[in-house]
Structure formats: structure tokens, C-alpha cells
Design an enzyme around this catalytic site. Structure first.
Site, PDB file in Angstrom:
ATOM      1  CG  ASP B  30      44.289  45.584  40.834  1.00 45.20           C
ATOM      2  OD1 ASP B  30      43.889  45.529  39.663  1.00 45.20           O
ATOM      3  OD2 ASP B  30      43.543  45.393  41.809  1.00 45.20           O
ATOM      4  CG  HIS B  93      40.503  45.202  38.689  1.00 43.26           C
ATOM      5  ND1 HIS B  93      41.313  44.960  39.779  1.00 43.26           N
ATOM      6  CD2 HIS B  93      39.411  44.419  38.857  1.00 43.26           C
ATOM      7  CE1 HIS B  93      40.736  44.050  40.554  1.00 43.26           C
ATOM      8  NE2 HIS B  93      39.582  43.710  40.026  1.00 43.26           N
ATOM      9  CB  SER B 416      38.096  42.979  42.592  1.00 45.92           C
ATOM     10  OG  SER B 416      38.899  42.009  42.014  1.00 45.92           O
TER      11      SER B 416
END
Lengths: 86, 622
Positions: B30, B93, B416
Site C-alpha cells: 500500500d 490509505h 480498498s
């Protein structure tokens, strides 16, 4: 991601990892020297994939990429594209 | 997260094999991680598992701990301005997804009071290994493959990958497909997000049968944002609004505030730079569309923004007080504005309501069919991915654009966010059955998933796959559709790959021969998909093998649910198993005509206590 000389990063995927992982980069380099010729610059190799599978990421022209794709042992050659977070 | 795990039935005291969980290493590919977040506190953790071979790219500003046991960063080209060449996450994220999988318990977590509760990952005792592959300009194939090459060798047990490409690619020309194939060979499952390009068809780009592709659904916690007009009328919009305006502010319609070079017909939609900042300063701006937070900068000093949309199934954050209304509400506000000289409004801080329709697949979740192999169903399953609160770096913007706020937890939506839920459930399964193959784990996830309602998801299985994951049932599936590397090789042969290609990929003497070219319908997949042309009658058989994973003898009976016009038979329809590992095969045959674009049916094998369910999807292609 294309360079001024028209080269961009390609993935050269060669399948399962070599038994002799230590010599993977030499094997890749020999293949590249054969295709690119005397202008081959070792620093154009971005990654050598050897721990879990066999392949490398390298800056190539489209013509060079096509030549490498025809080499024995090469499974696929494709440009390194951008993926995105979801 | 503070709600989704409870919504999925995973309470804080769910039975766990804690010691085994603590030895599981989750590779998170990520944007990096913010290791100082309380969700990654390593109190009580022992040394890294003995078989861990990874490393931590530590530096003066980045350290691993006993929770985050590995961290590497991959960047094959020049670093974009503002990015840091370390595993540290400045985007948010990666911190969010890592904590959703394996964050420890943190009480009173919230985003400025929103979503308050005990934040926790699905498998809090598990370890995290960070592979930073994403930067502010995206995540390159070269970096993704480098991360797979290392993670597999480092000894991760599972990989969480909330990333994807723009367009579908053939399997051996796709970095995620290649990397996850080699992971699968080593017994490592890769969980992958379906993508956020829905609701259009054929938008799933994660298509490999050896990995679970995860769609995103709502949970029962929905954030709403009330708007109060000067006349006392209120309207309920959606947004993640941490601001409380307290007072009434003047309202202005964007159609009445065009900037130079624009007119009302464009400024009403609040397109970037179409609104005159001088006219909207200190006012609440009413727009006839929705748009992302980046557009807000062009509004200058607006006090707040009201947007309108027919699709309001997920709430987003904005750098100003904001709410998204339905068009009927927007029209009412316009009527109010035309009825008074000095219209005013205020936007309240968001509150939470219970959404009884949940789980429903969110509109943006990418849809099937499978572009590369029409008769392999994608996505595979669905998990919560809407308005998920999880860990966040204090330096990362809350709404995607910088404002004055900073928080340790943020609420965001995407496939996600659903992907790490499946990753954690897969870890949970693996702790009970450490020797299970990736295919067996994937089968358990799929065959125990709760059916979802096509009434709320018109794309049916192309929206939700086999259904909504059910972690409590997934640890006791009864039977699994297992598959090995050689099964996938047969599949690849059937897809047109040559002996040379599969031989290189496997590193053995695999060959595509007349006896080895697998029909796609015979890959031992836990779902069934059949594409037919408009004028065609369905007539297709599927061969499958079930493996018993419960001790003792058992007998399973097949039951089919199919709509009129479709005849589905199973032969044999009764399977008896003698114990763990016993395998039995059957053939499912689909015949008939379909009158709709998608027709859904299902097969359930039941022994009275286990229901092993597979969707059967027949659809008209083209």
C-alpha cells in the site's frame, strides 16, 4: 514514464525462480546485451526479480521489448503501467 | 474499525487461536504506514515469528516495532515532489488498510467525535509487514512485482492488496496476477480489491481465479448531515462533516454566481473556477451536482457547500462544512431561496443513523462480468467498504485536500476498505486451518457468504459475487472447492497459454497437451458462471470436486434454486464423505433459455448443519 530517448520501463517476466538465484542478474544482463547491443547500460535495469520468481524491470524501447519477448524462456513482456489505490 | 467487525459478527471476544494469530504476518502492499498510530502499539507483543525473514528499512524518522515487523519501500522512477522515500505513509490509505486488517484495540477512537468507539482490526494479534508500493502518482507494476518478489521470500502468510489497474490485462501480462500466482504457489493468499469503477459492467480488473476479488458494501452505520434553513425546514443530506457551523449563513445558488467567462448554465454545477469567489465568500453555496474536495479550493472563502445527487450511498469528507442532498431537497431549497430576500441555512455536524437495508453493494464498486475469462465469476465476494473508520497519519489530509484538521482516525470508503476485511477473515480461517491452500480459504470465504439481494443490486452476482462474507461461518465451511497450482495451469492452458509459458511459470515439466487443456468450466471454482449469446440456449456442464474438512462421516445432498426456463441438474446429487480430506466429484449441468440479461441460481450442498452455497450465474454476453 518514458525517457527522452524513448525508453520506458518494461517488465520482462520469465516465470519460476532460477535455482541459482545468485546468477540471475548475469543471466538477465547477457540477454539484454544480446538484444540491446553495445549501447546497453547496466543502470537501465531497475529491478532484478529473483527471490520468488524470475524476471526484471528494465528501460527499453518498444523494438527492444519486442525482441526480448521473442527470446526463449521469456513468458511475457509488458510496459510497467500505473495502478491506483482503490 | 469501530463498527464493521461487529456488523460482520466478529465481536471483541470471538473465539481466536491467539498464539497462532500472533505468528501470522500480513503483508500490506500500500502507501506505507504511520507506525506511531495507537493502532500499531506493540505492547504485549513478543519477538517476530521465528520464520520471518523480512527486514525493516529503518531510518532516523522510521522505526518498526514488534507489531510492525517489516517495512520496505519500492520506487522505480523519480520520486514525486512531497513524497518521502521511506515506508512512512503520508497519504493515509496504507495506514487505514493495515489497521483494518490487524490494528490493535484502541478505545474512544473517532474522527472529531464521528464514528466513536473501539477501533480494532479483524485480527489484532497478527503482525504487519509493510510494502510501500504506492506514491502520490500511483503504484507501478515494476514496484508491485518487486514487493511480491520480496514478500513471498520474506515469509508473509497473506497479502492484502487494495490496488488495481485501469484496464483488464491477460493474466501473465499483469503484475498482480503474476505476483499473486507465485504467492499462491507458496501457499500465500492475496486478497485484492475489485476496484471503484462501478456501476458500469466489465469494470473489475482483478480477474485471476487464484485470488479473491472483493466488492464493497454498506454497513448498518450511515452518516447523515442535516441542513436547517432559515424558515425552519430541515433536509437530511449525506457527508462526513466534522464541522458545526452553529449559526445561520446567507445562502447563494451557484447558478447566480458565475465567474468571468462562465454563465449560469455551467456555474450551477460548480465546475472548477466557474463560481465567482467574491460572490460566495462567507455564504453557503448551493450547487446542482456533486464533486470532489479538490474543487472546493476554487470557491474561495465560501462558508459551506450544498451539493445534489441521486446517488447518495456513501458519504465523503470535504474541507468545508458540506452535505449532499437529493435533487428534491435541492429544489425545495431553491424554492425557499426565491421566496425570501435573505435566505439562510446552516449545516450541522454529521450524525449516525441505522441503515436497515445494509449490506448493499455501493454504486462505485466495480462490476463483472470477467473481461478476460467470461465464465469465471468476478467479483468473488463482498465486504464492508463504506464509511470505514480506521487509523490515519496526523499529516495526511482528512478529505484528500489539505485543511486545518489533523486526526489519528479517518472515515473513508472504497473497495480498498473492503479488501482488508477479507484479508483479516482469511487470516482468521488460516489460524484454525494452517495447512489450507489459498484456494481452500477462498472457497470457505465464498461458500459461507450470506446471499445478497438482487432487488437492491440489479447487477446481482456481478455486483456481489457469492455474497457478503460471514467470518463466523467461514471457519466451519464443511466442504471446500480446493485447487492447486496444477489446476490453475490447466486453466491457463485452456486460456490459450502455451506449454513454454506455463512451464516457465511453474518451473516444472507442466505441459499443455490434449489431455491437459482445462476447460474453464472445470476449474474447481466455488462459483459457476456461464455466458451465452442472445440467441443461444444454455447447455453446459461443469465438473467440480469437493473436499471434506470436517472429521467423521457425513452425507451432503444437493439442492438447486433456479428460475423458470433454466434447468440445472447435479449428478450425483448425494455425496458421502468418510472424514477429513475425503474428496468427491460431481457434474452440474445448466440447460435452458434465459429471458433476462442476468439470471441467478444457486447450488447448496447440505449435511443438515453445513450449507455449502455456490452462485450460478447465466448471462447474455453482448
Amino acid at each position: 514514464d518514458s525517457n527522452d530517448d524513448g525508453r520506458k520501463i518494461y517488465i520482462v517476466y520469465m516465470g519460476s525462480k532460477l535455482e541459482d538465484t545468485a546468477s540471475a542478474h548475469l543471466y538477465h544482463r547477457a540477454m539484454l546485451e544480446e538484444v540491446v547491443g553495445s549501447t546497453f547500460a547496466p543502470e537501465s535495469v531497475i529491478y532484478t526479480y529473483k527471490r520468488s520468481f524470475n524476471g526484471f524491470a528494465v528501460k527499453l524501447t518498444e523494438e527492444e521489448a519486442l525482441k526480448i519477448a521473442a527470446k526463449e524462456g521469456v513468458v511475457s513482456v509488458f510496459p510497467s503501467e500505473k495502478n491506483h489505490l482503490h | 474499525t469501530t463498527r464493521s467487525w461487529d456488523f460482520l459478527g466478529i465481536s471483541q471476544n470471538v473465539p481466536r487461536v491467539k498464539q497462532v494469530e500472533s505468528n501470522i504476518v500480513v503483508g500490506v502492499f500500500d502507501s506505507g504506514i504511520w507506525p506511531e498510530n495507537p493502532s500499531f502499539n506493540d505492547d504485549g507483543f513478543g519477538p517476530a515469528p521465528a520464520n520471518w525473514r523480512g527486514t525493516c528499512q529503518a531510518s532516523t524518522n522510521f522505526r518498526c516495532n514488534r507489531k510492525i515487523i517489516g517495512a520496505r519501500a519500492y520506487r522505480s522512477s523519480t520520486l514525486p515532489p512531497g513524497d518521502v522515500r521511506s515506508p512512512r505513509d503520508t497519504d493515509g490509505h496504507g495506514t487505514h488498510t493495515a489497521s483494518t486488517v490487524a490494528g490493535v484495540l484502541v478505545s474512544q477512537a473517532s474522527l472529531y467525535g464521528l464514528g466513536v468507539g473501539t477501533a480494532r482490526g479483524g485480527v489484532p494479534p497478527a503482525r504487519i509487514a509493510v510494502y510501500k508500493i504506492c506514491w502520490s502518482d500511483g503504484c507501478s507494476d515494476a514496484d508491485i512485482l518487486a514487493a511480491f518478489d520480496d514478500a513471498i521470500a520474506d515469509g508473509v502468510d497473506i497479502i492484502s492488496l487494495s490496488v488495481g489497474g485501469k484496464v483488464p490485462q491477460p493474466y501473465l501480462y499483469n503484475s498482480i496476477a503474476i505476483g499473486s500466482f507465485h504467492a499462491m504457489k507458496r501457499g500465500i493468499l492475496t486478497s485484492n480489491s475489485a476496484g471503484n469503477n462501478g456501476p458500469k459492467s466489465f469494470t473489475v480488473t482483478s480477474l485471476s481465479p487464484w485470488l479473491p476479488t472483493v466488492a464493497a458494501s454498506s454497513s448498518d452505520r450511515k452518516f447523515v448531515t442535516q441542513v436547517l434553513l432559515g424558515n425552519g425546514n430541515t433536509y437530511q443530506g449525506v457527508s462526513i462533516n466534522t464541522f458545526d457551523m452553529r449559526n445561520q449563513y446567507p445562502l447563494i445558488y451557484a447558478g447566480n454566481a458565475p465567474s468571468i467567462g462562465f454563465n449560469s448554465s455551467t456555474s450551477r454545477y460548480c465546475y472548477e473556477d466557474s463560481v465567482d469567489p467574491n460572490l460566495v465568500r462567507g455564504k453557503i453555496l448551493l450547487c446542482d451536482s456533486t464533486f470532489g474536495p479538490t474543487v472546493f479550493a476554487s470557491f474561495g472563502g465560501a462558508a459551506g457547500v450544498l451539493m445534489q445527487s441521486n446517488t447518495r450511498d456513501h458519504a465523503s469528507s470535504y474541507p468545508l462544512p458540506a452535505s449532499v442532498l437529493d435533487p428534491a431537497g435541492g429544489n425545495n431549497i431553491k424554492r425557499y431561496m426565491s421566496s425570501t430576500r435573505a435566505p439562510t441555512a446552516t449545516i450541522f455536524k454529521s450524525t449516525v443513523v441505522r441503515d436497515t437495508s445494509a449490506p448493499v453493494v455501493v454504486s462505485f464498486s466495480s462490476r463483472g462480468p470477467n473481461y478476460v475469462t467470461h465464465d469465471i465469476l468476478k467479483p468473488d465476494s463482498t465486504a464492508p467498504g463504506v464509511e470505514i473508520l480506521a487509523a490515519w497519519p496526523p499529516v495526511a489530509p482528512i478529505s484528500g485536500v489539505r485543511d486545518s484538521r489533523s486526526a489519528l482516525y479517518n472515515i473513508i470508503s472504497g473497495t480498498s476498505m473492503s479488501c482488508p476485511h477479507v484479508t483479516a477473515i482469511a487470516v482468521h480461517i488460516k489460524t484454525f486451518y494452517p495447512s489450507w491452500s489459498p484456494a481452500a480459504i477462498k472457497s470457505a470465504l465464498m461458500t459461507t457468504a450470506s446471499p445478497m439481494n438482487a432487488r437492491f443490486n440489479s447487477d446481482a452476482e456481478f455486483a456481489y459475487g457469492s455474497g457478503h462474507v460471514n467470518p463466523l461461518k467461514a471457519v466451519d465451511p464443511g466442504l471446500v472447492y480446493d485447487a492447486s497450482e496444477s489446476d490453475y495451469v490447466k486453466f491457463l492452458c485452456g486460456e490459450g497459454y502455451t506449454t513454454a509459458m506455463v512451464r516457465s511459470t511453474t518451473g516444472d515439466n507442466s505441459a499443455c497437451t490434449s489431455g491437459n487443456i482445462g476447460r474453464v468450466w472445470d476449474l474447481n471454482y466455488p462459483s459457476f458462471a456461464l455466458s451465452i449469446s442472445r440467441s443461444q440456449t444454455a447447455n453446459q456442464s461443469f465438473r467440480r470436486t469437493l473436499t471434506n474438512v470436517v472429521s467423521g462421516a457425513s452425507t451432503y445432498r444437493a439442492s438447486i434454486s433456479a428460475p423458470q426456463g433454466l434447468s440445472i441438474s447435479v449428478n450425483p446429487s448425494v455425496l458421502s464423505f468418510n472424514g477429513i480430506g475425503d474428496q468427491k466429484s460431481f457434474t452440474l449441468t445448466v440447460r435452458g433459455t434465459v429471458s433476462q440479461a442476468i439470471v441467478s441460481a444457486s447450488l447448496v450442498w447440505s449435511d443438515g448443519s453445513h450449507n455449502v452455497r455456490s452462485p450460478i450465474t447465466v448471462y447474455v454476453l453482448g
